[in-house]
Design an enzyme around this catalytic site. Structure first.
Site, PDB file in Angstrom:
ATOM      1  N   ASP A  11       5.089  20.625 -15.831  1.00  0.00           N
ATOM      2  CA  ASP A  11       5.644  20.617 -17.004  1.00  0.00           C
ATOM      3  C   ASP A  11       4.721  20.506 -18.231  1.00  0.00           C
ATOM      4  O   ASP A  11       3.578  19.754 -18.149  1.00  0.00           O
ATOM      5  CB  ASP A  11       6.293  19.023 -16.935  1.00  0.00           C
TER       6      ASP A  11
ATOM      7  N   SER B 233      14.969  14.032 -19.873  1.00  0.00           N
ATOM      8  CA  SER B 233      14.120  14.859 -21.163  1.00  0.00           C
ATOM      9  C   SER B 233      14.447  13.899 -22.443  1.00  0.00           C
ATOM     10  O   SER B 233      14.243  12.430 -22.537  1.00  0.00           O
ATOM     11  CB  SER B 233      14.552  16.187 -21.181  1.00  0.00           C
TER      12      SER B 233
ATOM     13  N   HIS C 144       9.808  21.625 -16.549  1.00  0.00           N
ATOM     14  CA  HIS C 144      10.490  20.525 -17.241  1.00  0.00           C
ATOM     15  C   HIS C 144      11.734  20.274 -16.740  1.00  0.00           C
ATOM     16  O   HIS C 144      12.496  19.188 -16.441  1.00  0.00           O
ATOM     17  CB  HIS C 144      10.419  20.586 -18.750  1.00  0.00           C
TER      18      HIS C 144
END
Length: 351
Positions: free
Chosen positions: A297, A136, A323
């Site tokens: 996501d 991320s 995610h």
């Protein structure tokens, strides 16, 4: 968390050009990876996401935690910590009580933290290149760093981006939509100018583990519409006590700006709606890049990355993943980690 799995832990420090002291945790492999006569594999630097630290990469033991999973296969693993979190909390001039200490966004993570962490790993191991795994925000800061500093690319044998945050999606049906569109000054009134949500530690200490898991699940659903259905309750009890660490309000605001603009761009402090901050150009990244993401996501847009990256060696989607799942799903050890292992094994020998 490391030594209980039978590994040796080392702590290393490095200093950024703007005075922050960053900490890396090294998991020393029990035995070197078999290389069939080739030179040893590159060291692997794994980077956490927003409001996290290296503990988030260790929860779950060697079966489920990526850092330990790689170390158990013979890789020399370093877990990075961005400025401001519970491990990298020192500065040469400022205290965490000072507002100036927290005046950093993703721009500073890319410009200062990434090069310092990469340099420290290569300095300790004396390897010419490393593999970088970013989850991320850990991927966003590397995308930004590589596009702004092309010389850094020569030091990266592979960049693996899990839930790659090179381009944000616009949020829909979320309370965050209002915050994303909110004036910067109002956000500072709500959250201040230092740490983001410091009361999280207090609630973690007050609530039982089951209550804390339920609170985090509710918050994630309310804010992001995440079901977290790919992570079992038992795993959540292992993970959630380790997923929060300190980060600046400015970093979170930077994410709000990128969600609004839907591009990876520099922080905008002008308050001028007519001003468009400079974007980070990922088409300049020539080192090998692999992207692995979830089909559900709702935060980042990943599908078009492979077409924009000049040297994308893998683009893999897990249809049911949200995610967080590329790092924390119960099945990530089967669906994601082995693909990363295969990419690392296929790298040419270090020269």
């Amino acid at each position: 968390m490391v030594e209980s799995e039978g590994f040796k832990l080392e702590e290393h420090q490095t200093r950024t050009e703007d005075g922050f002291i960053l900490v890396l945790h090294r998991i020393v492999p029990l035995k070197p990876r078999e290389t069939n006569g080739d030179d040893a594999a590159p060291p692997v630097l794994v980077m956490h996401g927003l409001m996290q630290d290296s503990e988030a990469l260790l929860a779950g033991g060697r079966e489920h935690a990526l850092g330990l999973w790689l170390a158990s296969r013979g890789y020399d693993v370093f877990l990075g910590n961005n400025r401001g979190n519970r491990y990298s909390h020192k500065h040469l001039s400022w205290s965490p009580h000072d507002e100036a200490y927290w005046n950093f966004s993703i721009d500073e993570l890319a410009r200062y933290d990434v090069p310092a962490l990469v340099g420290a790993v290569l300095g300790v191991t004396r390897a010419p290149r490393l593999a970088y795994v970013g989850f991320s925000q850990g991927s966003a800061q590397m995308f930004a760093a590589l596009s702004a500093d092309t010389a850094l690319q020569a030091r990266v044998a592979l960049f693996a981006a899990l839930s790659p945050a090179a381009r944000a999606k616009g949020l829909s049906k979320s309370v965050l939509t209002t915050l994303v569109q909110t004036n910067l000054r109002f956000i500072n009134v709500l959250f201040g100018r230092r740490r983001m949500l410091p009361m999280t530690v207090m609630w973690q200490n007050i609530l039982s583990r089951t209550q804390f898991v339920r609170a985090i699940d509710c918050a994630m659903w309310y804010l992001f519409s995440w079901s977290n259905s790919q992570v079992s309750h038992a795993r959540k009890c292992q993970l959630y006590p380790h997923i929060y660490s300190f980060a600046s309000v400015k970093c979170v605001v930077h994410w709000f700006q990128m969600i609004r603009s839907r591009r990876l761009a520099m922080f905008d402090d002008t308050q001028d709606p007519a001003y468009a901050p400079v974007s980070y150009d990922i088409t300049l990244i020539r080192c090998p890049v692999a992207v692995m993401f979830g089909g559900r996501d709702l935060i980042v847009e990943c599908e078009s990355l492979s077409a924009e990256l000049p040297n994308c060696v893998l683009s893999h989607c897990e249809d049911k993943y949200e995610h967080l799942d590329t790092m924390w799903a119960d099945t990530a050890k089967d669906a994601i980690f082995p693909r990363l292992h295969a990419l690392l094994r296929a790298l040419p020998p270090q020269s």
